[in-house]
Scaffold this motif. Structure first.
Motif, short mmCIF file in Angstrom:
data_model
loop_
_atom_site.label_atom_id
_atom_site.label_comp_id
_atom_site.label_asym_id
_atom_site.label_seq_id
_atom_site.Cartn_x
_atom_site.Cartn_y
_atom_site.Cartn_z
N GLY A 56 0.80 -1.21 0.00
CA GLY A 56 0.00 0.00 0.00
C GLY A 56 0.83 1.26 0.00
O GLY A 56 2.04 1.25 -0.28
N ASP A 57 0.16 2.36 0.34
CA ASP A 57 0.80 3.67 0.39
C ASP A 57 0.96 4.11 1.84
O ASP A 57 1.13 3.28 2.74
N ARG A 60 -4.78 -16.81 15.62
CA ARG A 60 -4.33 -17.08 14.24
C ARG A 60 -2.82 -16.83 14.14
O ARG A 60 -2.33 -15.76 14.51
N ASP A 61 -2.11 -17.80 13.63
CA ASP A 61 -0.66 -17.71 13.50
C ASP A 61 -0.33 -17.02 12.18
O ASP A 61 -0.26 -17.65 11.12
N VAL A 62 -0.14 -15.71 12.25
CA VAL A 62 0.09 -14.92 11.04
C VAL A 62 1.27 -13.97 11.26
O VAL A 62 1.62 -13.63 12.38
N ARG A 63 1.83 -13.55 10.15
CA ARG A 63 2.77 -12.44 10.15
C ARG A 63 2.33 -11.48 9.06
O ARG A 63 2.16 -11.89 7.90
N VAL A 64 2.10 -10.22 9.42
CA VAL A 64 1.68 -9.21 8.45
C VAL A 64 2.89 -8.32 8.15
O VAL A 64 3.45 -7.69 9.04
N ILE A 65 3.28 -8.29 6.89
CA ILE A 65 4.49 -7.60 6.45
C ILE A 65 4.11 -6.22 5.91
O ILE A 65 3.24 -6.09 5.05
N ASN A 66 4.76 -5.19 6.43
CA ASN A 66 4.47 -3.82 6.02
C ASN A 66 5.20 -3.50 4.72
O ASN A 66 6.41 -3.27 4.70
N ALA A 67 4.46 -3.50 3.61
CA ALA A 67 5.01 -3.13 2.30
C ALA A 67 4.33 -1.85 1.83
O ALA A 67 3.96 -1.71 0.66
N GLY A 68 4.13 -0.92 2.77
CA GLY A 68 3.55 0.37 2.44
C GLY A 68 4.64 1.40 2.23
O GLY A 68 5.63 1.44 2.97
N VAL A 69 4.48 2.25 1.23
CA VAL A 69 5.43 3.32 0.94
C VAL A 69 4.65 4.62 0.79
O VAL A 69 3.75 4.73 -0.06
N SER A 70 4.98 5.60 1.61
CA SER A 70 4.26 6.87 1.58
C SER A 70 4.40 7.54 0.22
O SER A 70 5.48 7.57 -0.37
N GLY A 71 3.29 8.05 -0.28
CA GLY A 71 3.28 8.75 -1.56
C GLY A 71 3.13 7.84 -2.76
O GLY A 71 3.05 8.32 -3.90
N ASP A 72 3.06 6.54 -2.54
CA ASP A 72 3.03 5.61 -3.67
C ASP A 72 1.70 5.66 -4.41
O ASP A 72 0.63 5.77 -3.81
#
Length: 224
Positions: free
Chosen positions: A40-41, A68-80
């Motif tokens: 995301g952005d 729930r056994d999860v890992r949420v990876i932050n692939a957000g880049v501001s301004g994208d």
């Protein structure tokens, strides 16, 4: 004098002193957490917030609280924009995600980018994720009102159309319950506060559960 009885006793002692191997099922490693990449952005990245208040962190915390056994990876880049998200998709896929939440398009709308280009970029992103076998949740966005009704209609309509075409889970408006509420937004009126992120997480959570349940049904994994 070595007797047959002493030889047998020696063999028995050697056998008993040898390594005791665990059963095969005991040696199996535990299943790995389900990896969800949030592409995301700034709304995903956590612009203006402490690191532990960003959407991916709060979402992971909420899901783990449910067991729930999860890992949420932050692939957000501001301004994208959607074009930026497409350009760095290989980087996001290098994280080896099982699932993806795609939250892109807000900056396209703010900049008045032709909705046809936005749709084409998102379509390529979703196509790549489909080919990689990654289940997707599409988080929709609404156009700002200053570009006219035609732009608004074209922009708002592209998200549900793409989600349907790709068989993705669809969440209609990422900022539902937060947009237009000054107490849930930072002074710029665009980016949620930590309390606003908590509202987003609470509202999108049922859709994320659907995404996880689809993954479990497809892979045979078990979730509470």
């Amino acid at each position: 004098m070595v007797t047959r009885r002493s030889v047998l006793l020696g063999c028995l002692c050697t056998f008993l002193a040898g390594p005791v191997l665990p059963p095969a099922w005991a040696a199996a490693p535990p299943p790995a957490p389900v990896r969800i990449v949030a592409l995301g952005d700034s709304l995903t990245a956590g612009y203006g917030l402490p690191a532990d208040a960003a959407f991916p962190v709060r979402l992971e915390r909420a899901l783990r609280a449910e067991g729930r056994d999860v890992r949420v990876i932050n692939a957000g880049v501001s301004g994208d924009t959607t074009a930026g998200g497409l350009a760095r998709l290989d980087w996001a896929l290098a994280e080896k995600p099982d699932l993806a939440i795609v939250e892109l398009g807000a900056n396209d709308g703010l900049r008045g980018i032709d909705p046809k280009l936005t749709e084409a970029n998102l379509d390529q992103i979703l196509t790549r994720l489909d080919k990689a076998g990654i289940g997707v949740l599409v988080a929709g966005m609404l156009a700002p009102p200053n570009y006219g009704k035609a732009f608004e209609s074209d922009f708002n309509g592209l998200f549900p159309r793409l989600a349907k075409a790709h068989g993705s889970v669809f969440y209609p408006f990422y900022l539902d319950g937060v947009a237009g509420h000054p107490d849930l937004n930072q002074p710029d009126g665009l980016h949620p506060t930590a309390a606003g992120i908590d509202v987003i997480v609470a509202r999108i959570l049922p859709s994320v559960r659907t995404l996880l349940d689809r993954h479990a049904a497809r892979t045979g994994a078990r979730h509470p």
